[in-house]
Design a protein around this motif. Structure first.
Motif, PDB file in Angstrom:
ATOM      1  N   HIS A   1     -10.105   6.201  -1.834  1.00 13.56           N
ATOM      2  CA  HIS A   1     -10.529   4.946  -1.138  1.00 13.56           C
ATOM      3  C   HIS A   1      -9.430   4.220  -0.561  1.00 13.56           C
ATOM      4  CE1 HIS A   1     -14.503   6.209  -2.966  1.00 13.56           C
ATOM      5  NE2 HIS A   1     -13.755   6.060  -4.154  1.00 13.56           N
ATOM      6  N   SER A   2      -8.019   4.803  -0.451  1.00 14.08           N
ATOM      7  CA  SER A   2      -6.925   4.279  -0.093  1.00 14.08           C
ATOM      8  C   SER A   2      -7.090   4.066   1.323  1.00 14.08           C
ATOM      9  CB  SER A   2      -5.790   4.648  -0.549  1.00 14.08           C
ATOM     10  OG  SER A   2      -4.701   4.004   0.057  1.00 14.08           O
TER      11      SER A   2
ATOM     12  N   LYS B   1      -8.421   6.695  -6.940  1.00 15.23           N
ATOM     13  CA  LYS B   1      -7.954   5.603  -6.176  1.00 15.23           C
ATOM     14  C   LYS B   1      -7.455   5.880  -4.702  1.00 15.23           C
ATOM     15  CE  LYS B   1      -4.587   1.647  -6.296  1.00 15.23           C
ATOM     16  NZ  LYS B   1      -3.455   0.822  -7.075  1.00 15.23           N
TER      17      LYS B   1
ATOM     18  N   SER C   1      -4.986  12.851  -0.714  1.00 15.53           N
ATOM     19  CA  SER C   1      -5.992  12.860  -1.757  1.00 15.53           C
ATOM     20  C   SER C   1      -6.217  14.544  -2.172  1.00 15.53           C
ATOM     21  CB  SER C   1      -7.338  12.188  -1.495  1.00 15.53           C
ATOM     22  OG  SER C   1      -7.794  12.828  -0.066  1.00 15.53           O
TER      23      SER C   1
ATOM     24  N   SER D   1       1.012  -1.021   0.080  1.00 13.73           N
ATOM     25  CA  SER D   1       0.017   0.029   0.014  1.00 13.73           C
ATOM     26  C   SER D   1       0.747   1.177   0.044  1.00 13.73           C
ATOM     27  CB  SER D   1      -0.781  -0.139   1.210  1.00 13.73           C
ATOM     28  OG  SER D   1      -0.118  -0.070   2.567  1.00 13.73           O
TER      29      SER D   1
ATOM     30  N   GLY E   1      -7.012   9.251 -12.205  1.00 10.21           N
ATOM     31  CA  GLY E   1      -7.173   7.979 -11.974  1.00 10.21           C
ATOM     32  C   GLY E   1      -6.461   7.663 -10.478  1.00 10.21           C
TER      33      GLY E   1
ATOM     34  N   GLU F   1      -4.782   6.888   3.162  1.00  5.40           N
ATOM     35  CA  GLU F   1      -4.899   8.193   2.609  1.00  5.40           C
ATOM     36  C   GLU F   1      -4.358   9.323   3.003  1.00  5.40           C
ATOM     37  OE1 GLU F   1      -7.057  11.877   1.562  1.00  5.40           O
ATOM     38  OE2 GLU F   1      -6.964  10.726   3.563  1.00  5.40           O
TER      39      GLU F   1
END
Length: 407
Positions: free
Chosen positions: A401-402, A398, A283, A214, A394, A405
């Motif tokens: 929703h990580s 992503k 984000s 991750s 993109g 984040e």
């Protein structure tokens, strides 16, 4: 100016010296930046040689950096980033002095490749900056280091144009070589060696941990996005001076000034973006990257259709201000997601990828302008920014929703 002084005081006197060294040395290297096509054209025996060498003079140092930067980053982690900075400045000085006496394009290309291979100053300077500031406020740290580079670019391009209007091209290289040699001596004598047990802002337990997927995945995505944005920017590196001459009939000093306005825009914009991004989640920063990519798309489209050199110059300034929110912010996210003892390696890898992306942008720009003319340069830039927008979108979707984040 007040904001700059406050930022430098906030990071401490060592960073102020680091800022000055980056400003002066990168400015010296940028004196020749916009004018290489003119010099190479004068030395080339044929149009085909000029076509190849005109690309190579920019690509060769980038290839050198891309092939060696990760290696020098590992050496910096082992032996100290300060030593790598001195080595890079010495390499720049020696190769610039040798280039000044080179009288054929192939010797120049070989020396430019060696210049990149033995230089790679920016990555160790960034890693050293993380060390001496304790890893705090990385967005501002990388922004101000990029500001130093771009202030130098602004002054260097303008000074290079003034020199070229009065003296041979070799005078630019000689001046740059002497300046880089002085910077190497000052760096060796004045920059302190960071304590080996220095603790950065990241948790100590992360130092020896194996990166989780991750964490690795966001770093890869950020490097890809940064590369796309750089490729878009570098399309105009080779044809810029020729474009200015053909479309606007500009003198050398006007070309140098216009070229430097992007750097000036970056200088104005980068600290503001750093302040906006300070303490924000990943984000949030990536969301702005989407908007910045869209803004660059619009700006470059307008620049490609205008016939007014004044409006063109203003657009170049705005373009630079938008770019101030790209590379420094993305590098700060990459650094924050990296273990403390691997800063040099990862930032070196990031620089290698940046240089590789720059090569792609330059080759694409030259190929398109050779086949379709100089007027095709800006449409290509706009198209690449459209692709950057899609990549940024993109990654942002992503990241929202990580689970990590907040990185």
């Amino acid at each position: 100016m007040t904001n700059a002084s406050a930022a430098l005081r906030g990071f401490g006197p060592v960073f102020a010296l680091l800022f000055a060294l980056q400003f002066v040395s990168m400015g010296a290297m940028e004196m020749s930046g916009p004018f290489w096509p003119i010099h190479i054209k004068a030395l080339s025996p044929s149009e085909s040689v000029f076509g190849l060498a005109g690309i190579g003079v920019y690509i060769c140092p980038m290839l050198g950096v891309s092939l060696t930067s990760a290696f020098w980053g590992r050496m910096g982690d082992r032996h100290g980033n300060r030593l790598m900075m001195v080595r890079a400045l010495a390499g720049l000085a020696i190769t610039q002095l040798l280039i000044a006496f080179a009288q054929d394009v192939w010797t120049i290309l070989a020396l430019r490749f060696l210049q990149g291979a033995f230089a790679g100053y920016i990555a160790p300077a960034q890693a050293y900056g993380v060390q001496v500031t304790g890893g705090r406020d990385r967005a501002a740290l990388f922004a101000w280091l990029q500001v130093a580079t771009n202030v130098g670019s602004l002054g260097g391009a303008f000074l290079g144009g003034l020199i070229l209007d009065e003296l041979p091209f070799a005078a630019i290289n000689l001046t740059a070589g002497v300046i880089c040699a002085l910077c190497a001596g000052i760096a060796w004598a004045s920059l302190p060696v960071p304590p080996t047990d220095a603790i950065l802002a990241q948790p100590a337990k992360a130092t020896n941990a194996v990166p989780s997927p991750s964490v690795v995945a966001p770093v890869v995505g950020l490097i890809v996005l940064m590369g796309m944005l750089l490729a878009s920017r570098m399309v105009l590196q080779v044809p810029f001076s020729l474009y200015m001459t053909k479309v606007f009939g500009a003198q050398h000093w006007v070309t140098g000034l216009s070229y430097g306005l992007m750097a000036l825009g970056f200088v104005v914009g980068a600290p503001l973006w750093a302040r906006l991004f300070k303490g924000r989640a990943k984000s949030y920063v990536l969301g702005w990257s989407v908007l910045i990519s869209a803004g660059c798309l619009a700006i470059t489209h307008l620049a490609g259709i205008t016939g007014s050199i004044g409006f063109f110059a203003m657009l170049y300034f705005v373009w630079g201000a938008l770019l101030g929110g790209t590379t420094p912010a993305l590098l700060s996210l990459i650094s924050a997601a990296t273990q403390n003892d691997r800063q040099g390696s990862v930032l070196g890898l990031a620089q290698s990828c940046q240089q590789g992306a720059s090569v792609v942008g330059i080759v694409a720009g030259v190929a398109v302008t050779q086949f379709f003319g100089l007027e095709a340069a800006f449409p290509l830039v706009s198209t690449l920014y459209a692709l950057s927008f899609l990549v940024a979108l993109g990654i942002w979707l992503k990241a929202r929703h990580s689970p990590d984040e907040g990185i």
